[in-house]
Design a protein around this motif. Structure first.
Motif, mmCIF file in Angstrom:
data_model
loop_
_atom_site.group_PDB
_atom_site.id
_atom_site.type_symbol
_atom_site.label_atom_id
_atom_site.label_comp_id
_atom_site.label_asym_id
_atom_site.label_seq_id
_atom_site.Cartn_x
_atom_site.Cartn_y
_atom_site.Cartn_z
ATOM 1 N N SER A 173 0.806 -1.215 0.000
ATOM 2 C CA SER A 173 0.000 0.000 0.000
ATOM 3 C C SER A 173 0.840 1.267 0.000
ATOM 4 O O SER A 173 0.435 2.282 -0.542
ATOM 5 N N GLU A 174 2.020 1.220 0.601
ATOM 6 C CA GLU A 174 2.846 2.417 0.715
ATOM 7 C C GLU A 174 3.369 2.847 -0.647
ATOM 8 O O GLU A 174 3.899 2.045 -1.397
ATOM 9 N N LYS A 175 3.218 4.118 -0.946
ATOM 10 C CA LYS A 175 3.636 4.655 -2.238
ATOM 11 C C LYS A 175 4.371 5.963 -2.018
ATOM 12 O O LYS A 175 3.975 6.771 -1.174
ATOM 13 N N SER A 176 5.439 6.160 -2.758
ATOM 14 C CA SER A 176 6.132 7.445 -2.721
ATOM 15 C C SER A 176 6.401 7.893 -4.147
ATOM 16 O O SER A 176 6.646 7.082 -5.038
ATOM 17 N N ILE A 177 6.310 9.197 -4.349
ATOM 18 C CA ILE A 177 6.597 9.809 -5.641
ATOM 19 C C ILE A 177 7.637 10.889 -5.389
ATOM 20 O O ILE A 177 7.472 11.714 -4.485
ATOM 21 N N VAL A 178 8.703 10.883 -6.174
ATOM 22 C CA VAL A 178 9.745 11.894 -6.048
ATOM 23 C C VAL A 178 9.794 12.684 -7.349
ATOM 24 O O VAL A 178 9.907 12.099 -8.426
ATOM 25 N N ARG A 179 9.699 14.003 -7.226
ATOM 26 C CA ARG A 179 9.739 14.906 -8.386
ATOM 27 C C ARG A 179 10.448 16.188 -8.000
ATOM 28 O O ARG A 179 10.094 16.821 -7.005
ATOM 29 N N LEU A 232 6.492 12.858 -2.015
ATOM 30 C CA LEU A 232 5.142 12.744 -1.473
ATOM 31 C C LEU A 232 4.910 11.276 -1.124
ATOM 32 O O LEU A 232 5.184 10.398 -1.942
ATOM 33 N N PHE A 233 4.469 10.999 0.089
ATOM 34 C CA PHE A 233 4.250 9.645 0.583
ATOM 35 C C PHE A 233 2.776 9.484 0.942
ATOM 36 O O PHE A 233 2.217 10.343 1.631
ATOM 37 N N PHE A 234 2.147 8.380 0.495
ATOM 38 C CA PHE A 234 0.729 8.160 0.772
ATOM 39 C C PHE A 234 0.413 6.668 0.669
ATOM 40 O O PHE A 234 1.235 5.872 0.241
ATOM 41 N N GLU A 235 -0.800 6.304 1.073
ATOM 42 C CA GLU A 235 -1.289 4.932 0.982
ATOM 43 C C GLU A 235 -2.096 4.782 -0.299
ATOM 44 O O GLU A 235 -3.017 5.554 -0.544
ATOM 45 N N ARG A 236 -1.755 3.789 -1.114
ATOM 46 C CA ARG A 236 -2.517 3.531 -2.338
ATOM 47 C C ARG A 236 -3.864 2.900 -2.033
ATOM 48 O O ARG A 236 -4.822 3.096 -2.757
ATOM 49 N N PHE A 237 -3.929 2.112 -0.962
ATOM 50 C CA PHE A 237 -5.165 1.425 -0.573
ATOM 51 C C PHE A 237 -5.543 1.846 0.836
ATOM 52 O O PHE A 237 -4.711 1.870 1.732
ATOM 53 N N THR A 238 -6.819 2.170 1.005
ATOM 54 C CA THR A 238 -7.337 2.484 2.338
ATOM 55 C C THR A 238 -8.803 2.072 2.371
ATOM 56 O O THR A 238 -9.345 1.623 1.369
ATOM 57 N N ARG A 239 -9.427 2.207 3.526
ATOM 58 C CA ARG A 239 -10.839 1.833 3.672
ATOM 59 C C ARG A 239 -11.689 3.074 3.891
ATOM 60 O O ARG A 239 -11.225 4.055 4.465
ATOM 61 N N THR A 245 -12.146 4.224 -6.858
ATOM 62 C CA THR A 245 -10.863 4.700 -7.353
ATOM 63 C C THR A 245 -10.835 6.223 -7.333
ATOM 64 O O THR A 245 -11.790 6.863 -7.757
ATOM 65 N N VAL A 246 -9.747 6.768 -6.832
ATOM 66 C CA VAL A 246 -9.584 8.213 -6.728
ATOM 67 C C VAL A 246 -8.354 8.618 -7.537
ATOM 68 O O VAL A 246 -7.257 8.122 -7.297
ATOM 69 N N ARG A 247 -8.552 9.496 -8.488
ATOM 70 C CA ARG A 247 -7.439 10.108 -9.228
ATOM 71 C C ARG A 247 -7.456 11.582 -8.874
ATOM 72 O O ARG A 247 -8.451 12.266 -9.104
ATOM 73 N N SER A 248 -6.354 12.051 -8.298
ATOM 74 C CA SER A 248 -6.314 13.437 -7.844
ATOM 75 C C SER A 248 -4.929 14.018 -8.069
ATOM 76 O O SER A 248 -3.993 13.316 -8.442
ATOM 77 N N GLU A 292 3.929 19.145 -9.654
ATOM 78 C CA GLU A 292 2.659 18.417 -9.723
ATOM 79 C C GLU A 292 2.867 16.936 -9.405
ATOM 80 O O GLU A 292 3.774 16.299 -9.931
ATOM 81 N N PHE A 293 1.994 16.406 -8.554
ATOM 82 C CA PHE A 293 1.975 14.981 -8.228
ATOM 83 C C PHE A 293 0.600 14.426 -8.598
ATOM 84 O O PHE A 293 -0.416 14.937 -8.128
ATOM 85 N N GLN A 294 0.578 13.396 -9.438
ATOM 86 C CA GLN A 294 -0.652 12.710 -9.796
ATOM 87 C C GLN A 294 -0.795 11.493 -8.895
ATOM 88 O O GLN A 294 0.079 10.627 -8.881
ATOM 89 N N LEU A 295 -1.899 11.405 -8.146
ATOM 90 C CA LEU A 295 -2.139 10.294 -7.231
ATOM 91 C C LEU A 295 -3.248 9.402 -7.762
ATOM 92 O O LEU A 295 -4.222 9.909 -8.308
ATOM 93 N N LYS A 296 -3.066 8.108 -7.579
ATOM 94 C CA LYS A 296 -4.135 7.144 -7.864
ATOM 95 C C LYS A 296 -4.252 6.254 -6.630
ATOM 96 O O LYS A 296 -3.296 5.623 -6.231
#
Length: 135
Positions: free
Chosen positions: A25-31, A36-43, A115-118, A126-130
Motif C-alpha cells: 500500500s505504501e507509495k512514494s513519488i519523487v519529483r 510525497l508519501f501516501f497509501e494507495r489502498f485504504t478503507r 478509485t480516486v485520481r487526484s 505536480e503529483f498525480q495520485l491514484k
C-alpha cells in the motif's frame, strides 16, 4: 485445494498491505527534489496520512489539493499548522512559512469508496495520485 490457495493469497495480500497499511500500500513519488508519501489502498471512513518532504528557499510554500482529492478525503489536521488556507479555482491551497528542509503531514479521513485520481501541487511541482478506497 483451489479454495485454500485463494484464501492463502488473500491472507498474504492482506498481511502485505493490499487492503490498507503495509508494503503493497505504501507509495512514494519523487519529483524535482520533493517527495510525497501516501497509501494507495485504504478503507472508507478510515484514517490515513499523506507526508511531503521538500526543500524550499523562499518564505512561503504552497500545497494545493485538487477538488477530486478533497471530495475523497477530509483533512483532519496538518502538521505543522499552515499560516493560511484558501480556496482557489476549486482547489484547497495551504500556505506554510518555510525555509530549508520542510516536512509536512496531512492527517486524512477517507470520504467515499472507489478509485480516486487526484492532483497535489507542492509549489509548482505536480503529483498525480491514484488511490483505491475499499467500501
Amino acid at each position: 485445494r483451489i479454495g485454500w490457495a485463494l484464501m492463502l493469497l488473500v491472507l498474504t495480500g492482506a498481511a502485505l498491505g493490499l487492503f490498507g497499511n503495509g508494503i503493497l500500500s505504501e507509495k512514494s513519488i519523487v519529483r524535482e527534489g520533493s517527495s510525497l508519501f501516501f497509501e494507495r489502498f485504504t478503507r472508507h471512513d478510515s484514517d490515513t496520512e499523506m507526508a511531503i518532504r521538500t526543500q524550499h528557499r523562499n518564505g512561503i510554500l504552497t500545497v494545493s489539493l485538487s477538488p477530486q482529492f478533497t471530495e475523497s478525503f477530509k483533512v483532519e489536521s496538518v502538521i505543522p499548522e499552515p499560516q493560511n488556507q484558501t480556496l482557489r479555482n476549486g482547489s484547497t491551497v495551504y500556505e506554510f512559512a518555510a525555509r530549508g528542509q520542510v516536512e509536512l503531514t496531512f492527517y486524512l479521513t477517507s470520504r467515499k469508496a472507489g478509485t480516486v485520481r487526484s492532483t497535489v501541487f507542492v509549489g509548482d511541482t505536480e503529483f498525480q495520485l491514484k488511490q483505491f478506497i475499499y467500501p
